[in-house]
Design an enzyme around this catalytic site. Sequence first.
Site, PDB file in Angstrom:
ATOM      1  N   GLU A 289       0.747  -1.294  -0.144  1.00 23.02           N
ATOM      2  CA  GLU A 289       0.156  -0.032  -0.216  1.00 23.02           C
ATOM      3  C   GLU A 289       0.972   1.357  -0.042  1.00 23.02           C
ATOM      4  OE1 GLU A 289      -3.451   0.330   2.375  1.00 23.02           O
ATOM      5  OE2 GLU A 289      -4.167  -1.657   2.062  1.00 23.02           O
ATOM      6  N   HIS A 562      -1.433  -1.887  10.648  1.00 22.16           N
ATOM      7  CA  HIS A 562      -0.995  -3.168  10.684  1.00 22.16           C
ATOM      8  C   HIS A 562       0.291  -3.218  11.572  1.00 22.16           C
ATOM      9  CE1 HIS A 562      -2.965  -4.864   6.854  1.00 22.16           C
ATOM     10  NE2 HIS A 562      -3.491  -3.825   6.959  1.00 22.16           N
TER      11      HIS A 562
END
Length: 578
Positions: A289, A562
């Site tokens: 990402e 995350h």
Amino acid sequence: MVLHLSPFPNGCVAGLHAVGWALILPCFWFLDRLIAVCKSTTLERVQRQERECYLHPLQVFFGSIIFFILFLVTSPVALLGFLLWAPLQAYRRPFSYHIETQIPLEQEARHIFEEGKATFGFATANLCLLPDSLARFNNLGHTQRRATTIGRCVAQGVSRPHIRIFIDSPSSCGNLSASSSLFHTSNSPSYGAIDKQSKPAVEGEVPQANPNSRLVHIPCDDTEKQDTETAPPTATTVNTNQNSNQQGEAGERSAPRVLRSEDPGERDGVPLEVSSLFPANVDILCLEEVFDKRAARKLKDALGPVLGHILYDVGVYAWQTPCCSSFKFFNSGLFLASRFPVLEAQYYCFPNSRGEDALAAKGLLCAKVLIGQNHKQEKVVGYFNCTHLHAPEGEGEIRCEQLTMVTVWIDEFQTSHRRPDEVVVFDVLCGDFNFDNCSPDDLREQNHNIFEEYIDPCRAGPGKEKPWVIGTLMEQPTMYEEDVITPDNLQRTLETEELRRQYISPPVPVVGVPLVYPLPDEPWVGRRIDYILYRQNSLPKHYKTEIEEFTYITQLAGLTDHIPVGLRLRVSDWSAED
């Protein structure tokens, strides 16, 4: 695919592309700010309450009007730029390659298997570096600021020296955290920290890689001096990386946070660590990402001097038939940094993306890296593969199709680039798989045959994790609470099951079926969607792979939703021992 520093075949195409993007950028930026000014993160809302600032509604009202007008004014120019930019994507290669020419050759991680043994470190992290407006829907803002801080954090972690520690009498004195007690390190910067426990490091101050390892002898008697001597770097140097930015008085001893699993199915168990810094021994880093181009360049500039070889801006844009079925506004978001020179690389685009995921060119990046030579003077190489699978919940059939494509593409890449005079010493697959091994809704993916080819160190079987496993997906609304806002706080939270339940995302149930989790006498794990897998059967039969360490990394607390993970493998050549 032959590697080129530029993704374009010549300077003329690159120049036209730059002109087209320059015409698009103002309109894109005003649209990004238009959405961002109307969407606040929970951290920003808390900060406004603390400052007792009540002007935010006016800021939203006038800001949205101004940015909307500017968006409309620049739209015609952006349309002209788009008409120039889109056709040029057909001539663009699917990634840019950066080589750090200033890094000394003696600092490059080239292993020579003179003793038939070597260790390799890998790490992966999802950073959510979308355009600022879109990142805010994940409760993350200020993409460029986060990218700068993340690059500094990672460089600070991976550029530390390797430490070997020996203690005279473990029974009478506690363990010593090498980084906190022997060397002064600034506290890891934590973006958006509400409390004042950690002070950001000076921006742009990145430690240089130190190729030397240090051997430290620690006597049990506190009155006895600590002897330190420098040892030459070897492939089997042991790295200790526990609790590296502990706070407190100088010289304070703190127990390193290392656990060893007691899985009876493994001979030696898996050494587990929850670390507040990136491991010092990372050889290859995979990031997901990293969609924003400016953010990718910031990471490249920060990690280039430390790791040396960077693949970034990976993926395709616009219409790229037949590999991609729809128009791509964003690249794949994959970013690879390696200490080893990259010999070959290939990108594959998933053709079956759906919904909002179809706007990005998600896929697989395969790389072949040069490690060095073995005792027979044969060329030693490794294969590293990274991916980011389909995200929406309840669409497991798409992820299963993509997992099948991944296995086929990896075999295709390795078959086409394998040479008879080369020896393969690792074959690693990592990334954000967007499914876990505990959710009933992910049952189909949990039983995919990819887990028959690749070994998952955390997996006990389909739908069952090993007891020491920790989930890697955080609950977005609580990302900025005190228990998880700094690396040290998040480290302590991950070590306590009751706290983990509050901040790690729980399993996803099947629609209409009540969730029963965890089962009796089983620990609470949460969603682990970030994976590092390795394959043994790609290696020669006389090579053996063992897990040296598995790491959960808390250094990016407050910077992403995350938890990064790391894996260190020990590879041994049995024939060298004969």
